[in-house]
Design a protein around this motif. Structure first.
Motif, PDB file in Angstrom:
ATOM      1  N   GLU A 141       1.001  -1.459   0.020  1.00 20.86           N
ATOM      2  CA  GLU A 141      -0.067  -0.141  -0.067  1.00 20.86           C
ATOM      3  C   GLU A 141       0.894   1.136  -0.261  1.00 20.86           C
ATOM      4  OE1 GLU A 141      -2.997  -0.898  -1.030  1.00 20.86           O
ATOM      5  OE2 GLU A 141      -4.180   0.896  -0.264  1.00 20.86           O
ATOM      6  N   ILE A 142       2.025   1.371   0.975  1.00 20.40           N
ATOM      7  CA  ILE A 142       3.100   2.147   0.825  1.00 20.40           C
ATOM      8  C   ILE A 142       3.078   2.553  -0.570  1.00 20.40           C
ATOM      9  CG2 ILE A 142       4.997   3.163   1.435  1.00 20.40           C
ATOM     10  CD1 ILE A 142       4.220   1.812   4.220  1.00 20.40           C
ATOM     11  N   GLU A 143       3.733   1.611  -1.193  1.00 20.07           N
ATOM     12  CA  GLU A 143       4.344   1.934  -2.710  1.00 20.07           C
ATOM     13  C   GLU A 143       3.135   2.193  -3.037  1.00 20.07           C
ATOM     14  OE1 GLU A 143       7.267   1.876  -4.647  1.00 20.07           O
ATOM     15  OE2 GLU A 143       7.631   1.598  -1.543  1.00 20.07           O
ATOM     16  N   ARG A 144       2.046   1.532  -3.110  1.00 19.80           N
ATOM     17  CA  ARG A 144       0.495   2.709  -4.368  1.00 19.80           C
ATOM     18  C   ARG A 144       0.419   4.124  -3.853  1.00 19.80           C
ATOM     19  NH1 ARG A 144      -5.230   2.222  -2.163  1.00 19.80           N
ATOM     20  NH2 ARG A 144      -6.392   3.586  -4.296  1.00 19.80           N
ATOM     21  N   TYR A 145       0.474   4.254  -2.718  1.00 22.94           N
ATOM     22  CA  TYR A 145       0.997   5.614  -2.489  1.00 22.94           C
ATOM     23  C   TYR A 145       2.007   6.887  -2.327  1.00 22.94           C
ATOM     24  CZ  TYR A 145      -3.323   5.583   1.480  1.00 22.94           C
ATOM     25  OH  TYR A 145      -4.322   5.102   1.874  1.00 22.94           O
ATOM     26  N   ARG A 146       2.866   6.039  -2.840  1.00 19.44           N
ATOM     27  CA  ARG A 146       3.536   6.657  -3.507  1.00 19.44           C
ATOM     28  C   ARG A 146       3.668   6.723  -4.785  1.00 19.44           C
ATOM     29  NH1 ARG A 146       8.897   6.883  -0.179  1.00 19.44           N
ATOM     30  NH2 ARG A 146       9.921   6.836  -2.064  1.00 19.44           N
ATOM     31  N   ARG A 147       2.962   6.775  -5.768  1.00 19.14           N
ATOM     32  CA  ARG A 147       2.629   6.308  -6.916  1.00 19.14           C
ATOM     33  C   ARG A 147       1.482   7.628  -7.580  1.00 19.14           C
ATOM     34  NH1 ARG A 147      -1.330   3.490  -8.975  1.00 19.14           N
ATOM     35  NH2 ARG A 147      -1.159   2.179  -8.282  1.00 19.14           N
ATOM     36  N   VAL A 148       0.619   7.246  -6.375  1.00 18.82           N
ATOM     37  CA  VAL A 148      -0.957   7.944  -6.312  1.00 18.82           C
ATOM     38  C   VAL A 148       0.085   9.632  -5.862  1.00 18.82           C
ATOM     39  CG1 VAL A 148      -2.889   9.164  -5.626  1.00 18.82           C
ATOM     40  CG2 VAL A 148      -2.450   6.424  -6.376  1.00 18.82           C
ATOM     41  N   PHE A 149       0.786   9.705  -4.963  1.00 20.28           N
ATOM     42  CA  PHE A 149       1.239  10.405  -4.871  1.00 20.28           C
ATOM     43  C   PHE A 149       2.650  11.815  -4.899  1.00 20.28           C
ATOM     44  CE2 PHE A 149      -2.278   9.559  -1.526  1.00 20.28           C
ATOM     45  CZ  PHE A 149      -2.948  10.480  -1.278  1.00 20.28           C
ATOM     46  N   GLY A 150       2.614  10.875  -5.772  1.00 18.80           N
ATOM     47  CA  GLY A 150       3.854  11.267  -6.470  1.00 18.80           C
ATOM     48  C   GLY A 150       5.046  11.725  -5.928  1.00 18.80           C
ATOM     49  N   VAL A 151       4.962  10.540  -5.241  1.00 16.61           N
ATOM     50  CA  VAL A 151       6.108  10.714  -3.287  1.00 16.61           C
ATOM     51  C   VAL A 151       7.438  10.295  -4.841  1.00 16.61           C
ATOM     52  CG1 VAL A 151       7.138  10.581  -1.666  1.00 16.61           C
ATOM     53  CG2 VAL A 151       4.935  11.037  -1.913  1.00 16.61           C
ATOM     54  N   GLY A 152       9.417  11.034  -4.635  1.00 18.78           N
ATOM     55  CA  GLY A 152       9.907  11.022  -5.590  1.00 18.78           C
ATOM     56  C   GLY A 152      11.154   9.912  -4.119  1.00 18.78           C
ATOM     57  N   GLY A 153      12.586  10.817  -4.127  1.00 20.22           N
ATOM     58  CA  GLY A 153      13.514  10.126  -3.054  1.00 20.22           C
ATOM     59  C   GLY A 153      13.312  11.068  -2.016  1.00 20.22           C
ATOM     60  N   GLN A 154      12.656  10.820  -1.138  1.00 23.64           N
ATOM     61  CA  GLN A 154      12.770  10.831   0.783  1.00 23.64           C
ATOM     62  C   GLN A 154      13.927  10.699   1.482  1.00 23.64           C
ATOM     63  OE1 GLN A 154       9.347   9.396   2.492  1.00 23.64           O
ATOM     64  NE2 GLN A 154       8.137  11.443   2.205  1.00 23.64           N
ATOM     65  N   LYS A 155      14.638  11.799   1.859  1.00 25.07           N
ATOM     66  CA  LYS A 155      15.746  11.047   2.582  1.00 25.07           C
ATOM     67  C   LYS A 155      15.215  11.112   3.837  1.00 25.07           C
ATOM     68  CE  LYS A 155      20.176  12.898   3.491  1.00 25.07           C
ATOM     69  NZ  LYS A 155      20.358  13.185   4.817  1.00 25.07           N
ATOM     70  N   ALA A 156      15.636   9.272   4.130  1.00 29.66           N
ATOM     71  CA  ALA A 156      15.640   9.353   6.165  1.00 29.66           C
ATOM     72  C   ALA A 156      16.754  10.003   6.701  1.00 29.66           C
ATOM     73  CB  ALA A 156      15.900   7.552   5.818  1.00 29.66           C
ATOM     74  N   ARG A 157      14.692  10.127   7.672  1.00 33.39           N
ATOM     75  CA  ARG A 157      16.463  10.572   8.854  1.00 33.39           C
ATOM     76  C   ARG A 157      15.934   9.913   9.888  1.00 33.39           C
ATOM     77  NH1 ARG A 157      14.123  14.657   6.237  1.00 33.39           N
ATOM     78  NH2 ARG A 157      12.191  15.044   7.664  1.00 33.39           N
ATOM     79  N   PRO A 158      16.925  10.317  11.210  1.00 40.29           N
ATOM     80  CA  PRO A 158      16.400   9.392  12.518  1.00 40.29           C
ATOM     81  C   PRO A 158      15.434   9.811  13.105  1.00 40.29           C
ATOM     82  CG  PRO A 158      18.637  10.135  12.271  1.00 40.29           C
ATOM     83  CD  PRO A 158      18.105  10.529  11.679  1.00 40.29           C
ATOM     84  N   VAL A 159      14.827   8.838  13.683  1.00 39.34           N
ATOM     85  CA  VAL A 159      13.078   9.595  14.605  1.00 39.34           C
ATOM     86  C   VAL A 159      13.713   9.085  15.660  1.00 39.34           C
ATOM     87  CG1 VAL A 159      11.094   9.488  15.723  1.00 39.34           C
ATOM     88  CG2 VAL A 159      11.870   8.542  12.451  1.00 39.34           C
ATOM     89  N   GLU A 160      13.673  10.048  17.086  1.00 35.61           N
ATOM     90  CA  GLU A 160      14.336  10.528  18.375  1.00 35.61           C
ATOM     91  C   GLU A 160      13.412   9.617  19.459  1.00 35.61           C
ATOM     92  OE1 GLU A 160      17.777  10.669  19.005  1.00 35.61           O
ATOM     93  OE2 GLU A 160      18.612  10.904  17.095  1.00 35.61           O
ATOM     94  N   VAL A 161      12.799  10.790  19.020  1.00 35.78           N
ATOM     95  CA  VAL A 161      11.673  11.124  19.699  1.00 35.78           C
ATOM     96  C   VAL A 161      10.009  11.011  18.819  1.00 35.78           C
ATOM     97  CG1 VAL A 161      12.294  12.257  21.366  1.00 35.78           C
ATOM     98  CG2 VAL A 161      11.024  13.735  19.735  1.00 35.78           C
TER      99      VAL A 161
END
Lengths: 434, 434
Positions: free
Chosen positions: A414-434
């Protein structure tokens, strides 16, 4: 001669349970605003909320006793809105508006109780799910998180002596006050407490809120915690959350409906609320596409709460969008609330000061910063990145992308489908501290 | 529901006086050791003790209300040794010795009360004198200082709100614990509390003593405060003070007798006490001449307490003297107690470690370090250099030179005579912080 109050001592040593949630108002204000809308527009939607511990290195099922967890969850289910609380909700003004909550909604709250839960252990973690009508499961998010976080704090302090606890809280108080003294240097600061879900404990959150009230005066505009707002005569702060677009998206019949879902919920929102409540979350499925496809009327809203992009980059992106829409950013509001702490608040304040109105929602690092405070060492009091997210609606999987892939939730396909529908390209992951 | 203990609240809001001195054991242990000797050897000597505020910039008479000061002094005069206290003094071992205090001394203490005082204001300061038998006036030194210091603290905190006080003590606790954690890095540390006279307040001293006991374990060998030693089952620490050579010197009939006076009191001391109590103060009239003219038997004593020279220079001077006398400094003890704090303790420890036995008496900077802790700002809680010194004996002026001219007390003409008799040359004045 030392005098011991025997009744108090006996009580302190004998209570069956020290409840973590003592009031249904001990939740975030936005839950009530959203609940009124959910009940009005989507009373028949079922939604499942699930606990997600992003800090997988902390094995919560090894830290927290299951019996204690069940006892706290069961106790929360026994709590009802009191008459005083409902009278206050009905009679108080919120964001300058009287009768924010309609009489039928207040009457409906009188019979409200938290629904049942499913709890089991798996791989050292707790699987905790809340299934049922969205109008009920949504209300578990904050108490469930507050319960688990406080049980985790209690577990970390269980073996501490009287003296170690004294030092621990002295250090935490001294640290918060250092932050307050730095915040005082920011004359136009607007800040509020957003720390209910991640708090060290209820009493500590109350102390933190009193500290900000005392130390920041008018710059502290209030708290997201409705109970503390009522008790301390502060403003209750909050608007809406990702669950609205997430459920709307999950219920979308096809990709075209999915693409429209984030704006559809804002349309519903503006029919119910106005003014300072017209704050949009841009990042549920990626901010760039959200802004690119947003209807023009969204530029008339009061502002945005960028919640997963780095504050300065995220803020600049929104300012550019306002400028493209011919709006003056100085009349608009940005609310920063994603893992903020003193350094990032100062940085964002100085960066945007004079260019846009700003408000800070200070959460985990306000109400749960005990890092290094334990004189016996260890990191059992460090906060973890624990969330309680909607995971399905009417049996269909719910997804969040956010601007940080580390904060994405949902089924990978589903995440892949959403990325396609919303045209989300390369996002940079950042550590989630909190 | 919040529960208020009505009796406690009513009491807290109505008490006539919050006494600062509640026990005659709330004094330094060395006062009792000296008192036994004074009563034994000098029961007919009159001695006047007087308050001296070296921090003249702090106008105590403007800070402390005279009525409150008189009420506290009067209350201290109403206090007697209790049966429990006298039984403990008689039955406890001090420095490993049973029956340190003779039965006739204990019996005499049973009737003891603090003598009258003379109090007046002059130039923004209090003139406070205690006239009468040395056996009685000597006992005012510590309670008088503790009373004035605590009244000064209370005055500085009078306008503070509940919250400011919370932050203030949180900061002070966090600060002391930082010091404790640094001291823990010194494996052979031997340290004790010498902070009664200069304490912020009695309850705070008690907290500090508990902190050292908790944090340092066996490295914390005890407290000079007899009451706290009794209550916390700690060793009572202390030997003798400048008043012994000062009174002996004041009573000397001529310059030759004056030159011998400092050794005469040590002769009396060793007839009464032994072992770890054989500690000499070398600096009453300047350490160089004291060592140059000291009798050989003094090299057999356990050690010295250099009290006004810089710790490292003063310690080296004494080590050289031991070596000249053919003694091994590693078997000797140096007690550092002049304005020590964490930095100077670490420095002296590292400098002398392995070369001499060391012990630290930690005073003002242990029990009264609130500098910068007040969230409302100001320096009203900063410690001041307040002493209560013998100023005359049998009507003859008493003098102290010390190794720091800034700590000299007495009539200028007499100071000059003492400097001549004791061959004190150029001394370098150093600021007296505490």
């Amino acid at each position: 001669m030392a005098v011991t109050d025997i009744a108090t001592r006996t009580y302190d040593h004998n209570f069956r349970l020290d409840p973590i949630v003592r009031s249904l108002l001990d939740t975030d204000f936005y839950k009530l605003l959203m609940l009124q809308m959910i009940r009005h527009r989507h009373p028949d939607v079922d939604a499942t909320f699930s606990l997600i511990n992003r800090t997988t290195s902390v094995r919560l099922a090894d830290v927290i006793d299951e019996g204690e967890l069940r006892a706290q969850l069961d106790h929360a289910r026994s709590v009802r809105f009191t008459k005083k609380e409902l009278i206050w909700l009905a009679g108080n003004s919120f964001y300058g508006r009287a009768r924010m909550f309609g009489p039928d909604f207040i009457a409906w709250l009188a019979a409200f109780r938290l629904p049942d839960y499913e709890l089991r252990k798996a791989d050292g973690q707790y699987e905790l799910h809340f299934d049922g009508p969205w109008t009920h499961t949504t209300m578990w998010e904050i108490p469930a998180l507050a319960i688990i976080n406080e049980l985790k704090s209690r577990a970390a302090m269980r073996e501490r002596g009287r003296f170690a606890l004294d030092i621990l809280y002295a250090r935490a108080k001294a640290r918060l006050w250092e932050k307050v003294e730095r915040l005082r240097q920011l004359p136009d600061l607007v800040i509020s407490d957003f720390g209910t879900r991640r708090r060290h404990g209820f009493l500590w959150q109350r102390w933190c809120v009193e500290a900000l009230k005392e130390g920041l005066g008018d710059r502290f505009i209030g708290t997201s915690n409705v109970l503390l707002a009522m008790d301390a005569d502060l403003e209750a702060i909050g608007t809406n959350a990702h669950e609205l677009p997430m459920v709307a998206a999950a219920l979308a019949e096809d990709d075209a409906a999915l693409a429209k879902a984030p704006y559809q919920v804002l349309e519903e929102w503006r029919q119910l609320y106005n003014g300072n409540l017209l704050i949009a979350l841009p990042d549920a499925f990626g901010t760039p596409s959200f802004l690119a496809n947003a209807p023009d009327w969204l530029a008339d809203w009061t502002g945005f709460r960028p919640d997963s992009a780095p504050p300065i980059a995220g803020g600049e992106e929104i300012i550019r969008w306002w400028q493209e829409k011919g709006r003056d950013p100085r009349e608009k509001l940005l609310i920063f609330s994603d893992g903020m702490d003193i350094d990032s608040i100062e940085e964002a304040y100085r960066h945007f000061h004079g260019r846009v109105r700003m408000s800070f929602g200070w959460g985990t690092n306000l109400t749960n910063d005990f890092r290094g405070c334990d004189p016996d060492g260890g990191n059992g009091l460090d906060p973890i990145s624990l969330v309680c997210k909607v995971t399905s609606a009417n049996g269909r999987p719910a997804v969040k992308l956010s601007d940080n892939p580390a904060k994405a939730t949902g089924d990978p396909a589903e995440i892949e489908r959403y990325r396609r529908v919303f045209g989300v390209g390369g996002q940079k992951a950042r550590p989630v501290e909190v």
